[in-house]
Design a protein around this motif. Structure first.
Motif, PDB file in Angstrom:
ATOM      1  N   GLU A  45       3.942   8.894  12.002  1.00 31.38           N
ATOM      2  CA  GLU A  45       3.206   9.562  13.086  1.00 31.38           C
ATOM      3  C   GLU A  45       2.021   8.714  13.539  1.00 31.38           C
ATOM      4  O   GLU A  45       1.740   8.626  14.735  1.00 31.38           O
ATOM      5  CB  GLU A  45       2.731  10.952  12.648  1.00 31.38           C
ATOM      6  CG  GLU A  45       3.848  11.962  12.516  1.00 31.38           C
ATOM      7  CD  GLU A  45       4.601  12.176  13.814  1.00 31.38           C
ATOM      8  OE1 GLU A  45       3.950  12.297  14.881  1.00 31.38           O
ATOM      9  OE2 GLU A  45       5.842  12.213  13.777  1.00 31.38           O
ATOM     10  N   TYR A  46       1.327   8.105  12.580  1.00 31.04           N
ATOM     11  CA  TYR A  46       0.223   7.209  12.915  1.00 31.04           C
ATOM     12  C   TYR A  46       0.732   6.089  13.823  1.00 31.04           C
ATOM     13  O   TYR A  46       0.116   5.780  14.841  1.00 31.04           O
ATOM     14  CB  TYR A  46      -0.385   6.641  11.625  1.00 31.04           C
ATOM     15  CG  TYR A  46      -1.243   5.417  11.847  1.00 31.04           C
ATOM     16  CD1 TYR A  46      -2.592   5.535  12.167  1.00 31.04           C
ATOM     17  CD2 TYR A  46      -0.706   4.126  11.732  1.00 31.04           C
ATOM     18  CE1 TYR A  46      -3.380   4.411  12.367  1.00 31.04           C
ATOM     19  CE2 TYR A  46      -1.485   3.004  11.942  1.00 31.04           C
ATOM     20  CZ  TYR A  46      -2.822   3.149  12.259  1.00 31.04           C
ATOM     21  OH  TYR A  46      -3.592   2.029  12.472  1.00 31.04           O
ATOM     22  N   LEU A  47       1.845   5.451  13.447  1.00 32.12           N
ATOM     23  CA  LEU A  47       2.387   4.347  14.241  1.00 32.12           C
ATOM     24  C   LEU A  47       2.800   4.804  15.636  1.00 32.12           C
ATOM     25  O   LEU A  47       2.636   4.057  16.606  1.00 32.12           O
ATOM     26  CB  LEU A  47       3.577   3.704  13.526  1.00 32.12           C
ATOM     27  CG  LEU A  47       3.246   2.924  12.263  1.00 32.12           C
ATOM     28  CD1 LEU A  47       4.540   2.482  11.580  1.00 32.12           C
ATOM     29  CD2 LEU A  47       2.349   1.736  12.570  1.00 32.12           C
ATOM     30  N   LEU A  48       3.332   6.002  15.747  1.00 29.94           N
ATOM     31  CA  LEU A  48       3.761   6.506  17.056  1.00 29.94           C
ATOM     32  C   LEU A  48       2.575   6.726  17.997  1.00 29.94           C
ATOM     33  O   LEU A  48       2.758   6.765  19.213  1.00 29.94           O
ATOM     34  CB  LEU A  48       4.554   7.805  16.900  1.00 29.94           C
ATOM     35  CG  LEU A  48       5.952   7.631  16.304  1.00 29.94           C
ATOM     36  CD1 LEU A  48       6.545   8.999  15.972  1.00 29.94           C
ATOM     37  CD2 LEU A  48       6.854   6.863  17.251  1.00 29.94           C
ATOM     38  N   ASN A  49       1.379   6.845  17.439  1.00 35.13           N
ATOM     39  CA  ASN A  49       0.181   7.068  18.248  1.00 35.13           C
ATOM     40  C   ASN A  49      -0.808   5.901  18.211  1.00 35.13           C
ATOM     41  O   ASN A  49      -1.849   5.962  18.859  1.00 35.13           O
ATOM     42  CB  ASN A  49      -0.530   8.343  17.782  1.00 35.13           C
ATOM     43  CG  ASN A  49       0.326   9.561  18.023  1.00 35.13           C
ATOM     44  OD1 ASN A  49       0.629   9.894  19.159  1.00 35.13           O
ATOM     45  ND2 ASN A  49       0.751  10.209  16.963  1.00 35.13           N
ATOM     46  N   ALA A  50      -0.490   4.866  17.459  1.00 29.95           N
ATOM     47  CA  ALA A  50      -1.421   3.748  17.262  1.00 29.95           C
ATOM     48  C   ALA A  50      -1.405   2.777  18.440  1.00 29.95           C
ATOM     49  O   ALA A  50      -0.402   2.626  19.130  1.00 29.95           O
ATOM     50  CB  ALA A  50      -1.051   2.994  15.985  1.00 29.95           C
ATOM     51  N   ASN A  51      -2.551   2.132  18.618  1.00 27.91           N
ATOM     52  CA  ASN A  51      -2.640   1.040  19.577  1.00 27.91           C
ATOM     53  C   ASN A  51      -2.226  -0.256  18.895  1.00 27.91           C
ATOM     54  O   ASN A  51      -2.330  -0.385  17.672  1.00 27.91           O
ATOM     55  CB  ASN A  51      -4.074   0.882  20.090  1.00 27.91           C
ATOM     56  CG  ASN A  51      -4.486   2.005  21.003  1.00 27.91           C
ATOM     57  OD1 ASN A  51      -3.672   2.570  21.718  1.00 27.91           O
ATOM     58  ND2 ASN A  51      -5.749   2.354  20.966  1.00 27.91           N
ATOM     59  N   GLN A  52      -1.787  -1.213  19.694  1.00 29.09           N
ATOM     60  CA  GLN A  52      -1.493  -2.530  19.155  1.00 29.09           C
ATOM     61  C   GLN A  52      -2.771  -3.110  18.579  1.00 29.09           C
ATOM     62  O   GLN A  52      -3.856  -2.935  19.151  1.00 29.09           O
ATOM     63  CB  GLN A  52      -0.951  -3.452  20.238  1.00 29.09           C
ATOM     64  CG  GLN A  52       0.390  -3.047  20.775  1.00 29.09           C
ATOM     65  CD  GLN A  52       0.876  -3.996  21.853  1.00 29.09           C
ATOM     66  OE1 GLN A  52       0.284  -5.033  22.121  1.00 29.09           O
ATOM     67  NE2 GLN A  52       1.974  -3.634  22.493  1.00 29.09           N
ATOM     68  N   ILE A  53      -2.681  -3.798  17.483  1.00 32.95           N
ATOM     69  CA  ILE A  53      -3.854  -4.362  16.831  1.00 32.95           C
ATOM     70  C   ILE A  53      -4.444  -5.506  17.649  1.00 32.95           C
ATOM     71  O   ILE A  53      -5.648  -5.637  17.766  1.00 32.95           O
ATOM     72  CB  ILE A  53      -3.509  -4.831  15.403  1.00 32.95           C
ATOM     73  CG1 ILE A  53      -3.320  -3.605  14.526  1.00 32.95           C
ATOM     74  CG2 ILE A  53      -4.577  -5.746  14.831  1.00 32.95           C
ATOM     75  CD1 ILE A  53      -2.941  -3.879  13.109  1.00 32.95           C
ATOM     76  N   LYS A  54      -3.599  -6.293  18.274  1.00 35.00           N
ATOM     77  CA  LYS A  54      -4.079  -7.487  18.970  1.00 35.00           C
ATOM     78  C   LYS A  54      -4.796  -7.198  20.282  1.00 35.00           C
ATOM     79  O   LYS A  54      -5.468  -8.058  20.816  1.00 35.00           O
ATOM     80  CB  LYS A  54      -2.926  -8.455  19.226  1.00 35.00           C
ATOM     81  CG  LYS A  54      -1.873  -7.905  20.166  1.00 35.00           C
ATOM     82  CD  LYS A  54      -0.738  -8.874  20.338  1.00 35.00           C
ATOM     83  CE  LYS A  54       0.323  -8.277  21.235  1.00 35.00           C
ATOM     84  NZ  LYS A  54       1.462  -9.146  21.375  1.00 35.00           N
ATOM     85  N   LYS A  61      -0.595   1.176  23.523  1.00 33.00           N
ATOM     86  CA  LYS A  61       0.153   1.850  22.464  1.00 33.00           C
ATOM     87  C   LYS A  61       1.285   0.964  21.980  1.00 33.00           C
ATOM     88  O   LYS A  61       1.838   0.150  22.728  1.00 33.00           O
ATOM     89  CB  LYS A  61       0.748   3.176  22.975  1.00 33.00           C
ATOM     90  CG  LYS A  61      -0.286   4.206  23.334  1.00 33.00           C
ATOM     91  CD  LYS A  61      -0.892   4.802  22.097  1.00 33.00           C
ATOM     92  CE  LYS A  61      -1.862   5.905  22.478  1.00 33.00           C
ATOM     93  NZ  LYS A  61      -2.747   6.226  21.405  1.00 33.00           N
ATOM     94  N   LEU A  62       1.643   1.130  20.720  1.00 31.01           N
ATOM     95  CA  LEU A  62       2.805   0.444  20.180  1.00 31.01           C
ATOM     96  C   LEU A  62       4.046   0.961  20.895  1.00 31.01           C
ATOM     97  O   LEU A  62       4.124   2.134  21.234  1.00 31.01           O
ATOM     98  CB  LEU A  62       2.979   0.750  18.678  1.00 31.01           C
ATOM     99  CG  LEU A  62       2.062   0.076  17.702  1.00 31.01           C
ATOM    100  CD1 LEU A  62       2.313   0.630  16.305  1.00 31.01           C
ATOM    101  CD2 LEU A  62       2.251  -1.421  17.711  1.00 31.01           C
ATOM    102  N   ASN A  65      10.027   1.571  19.702  1.00 27.76           N
ATOM    103  CA  ASN A  65      10.921   0.842  18.807  1.00 27.76           C
ATOM    104  C   ASN A  65      10.149   0.058  17.752  1.00 27.76           C
ATOM    105  O   ASN A  65      10.624  -0.127  16.641  1.00 27.76           O
ATOM    106  CB  ASN A  65      11.867  -0.079  19.575  1.00 27.76           C
ATOM    107  CG  ASN A  65      11.152  -1.149  20.356  1.00 27.76           C
ATOM    108  OD1 ASN A  65       9.991  -1.000  20.725  1.00 27.76           O
ATOM    109  ND2 ASN A  65      11.847  -2.233  20.647  1.00 27.76           N
ATOM    110  N   SER A  66       8.928  -0.374  18.038  1.00 29.55           N
ATOM    111  CA  SER A  66       8.092  -1.033  17.022  1.00 29.55           C
ATOM    112  C   SER A  66       7.637  -0.025  15.993  1.00 29.55           C
ATOM    113  O   SER A  66       7.607  -0.318  14.797  1.00 29.55           O
ATOM    114  CB  SER A  66       6.867  -1.665  17.675  1.00 29.55           C
ATOM    115  OG  SER A  66       7.235  -2.729  18.515  1.00 29.55           O
ATOM    116  N   ALA A  67       7.275   1.144  16.421  1.00 31.38           N
ATOM    117  CA  ALA A  67       6.789   2.173  15.506  1.00 31.38           C
ATOM    118  C   ALA A  67       7.886   2.668  14.585  1.00 31.38           C
ATOM    119  O   ALA A  67       7.627   3.038  13.443  1.00 31.38           O
ATOM    120  CB  ALA A  67       6.207   3.342  16.295  1.00 31.38           C
TER     121      ALA A  67
END
Length: 69
Positions: A45-54, A61-62, A65-67
């Protein structure tokens, strides 16, 4: 420590980025005893809502498919 070791051995940048997201998610504190199906679901769930780190200046947002990979 284990996740970091595996990520460092892989030539694929996805492992390193996954590790960085996991560090952010756990605030750097996670033991093997903490790893449960519930933690995995919360990390998903965190990944589905996370921003790209770079992209800190223009948060993006990620991709789904990356999440989910």
């Amino acid at each position: 420590a284990y996740f970091k070791e595996v990520a460092n051995k892989k030539s694929d940048n996805n492992w390193e980025v996954s590790y960085l997201h996991f560090q952010n998610f756990t605030k750097g504190v996670c033991t093997i005893g903490d790893v449960t199906p519930e933690l995995a679901n919360r990390f998903r769930e965190y990944l589905l809502n996370a921003n790209q780190i770079k992209s800190s200046k223009n948060p993006t947002k990620l991709a789904v498919n990356s999440a989910l990979s």
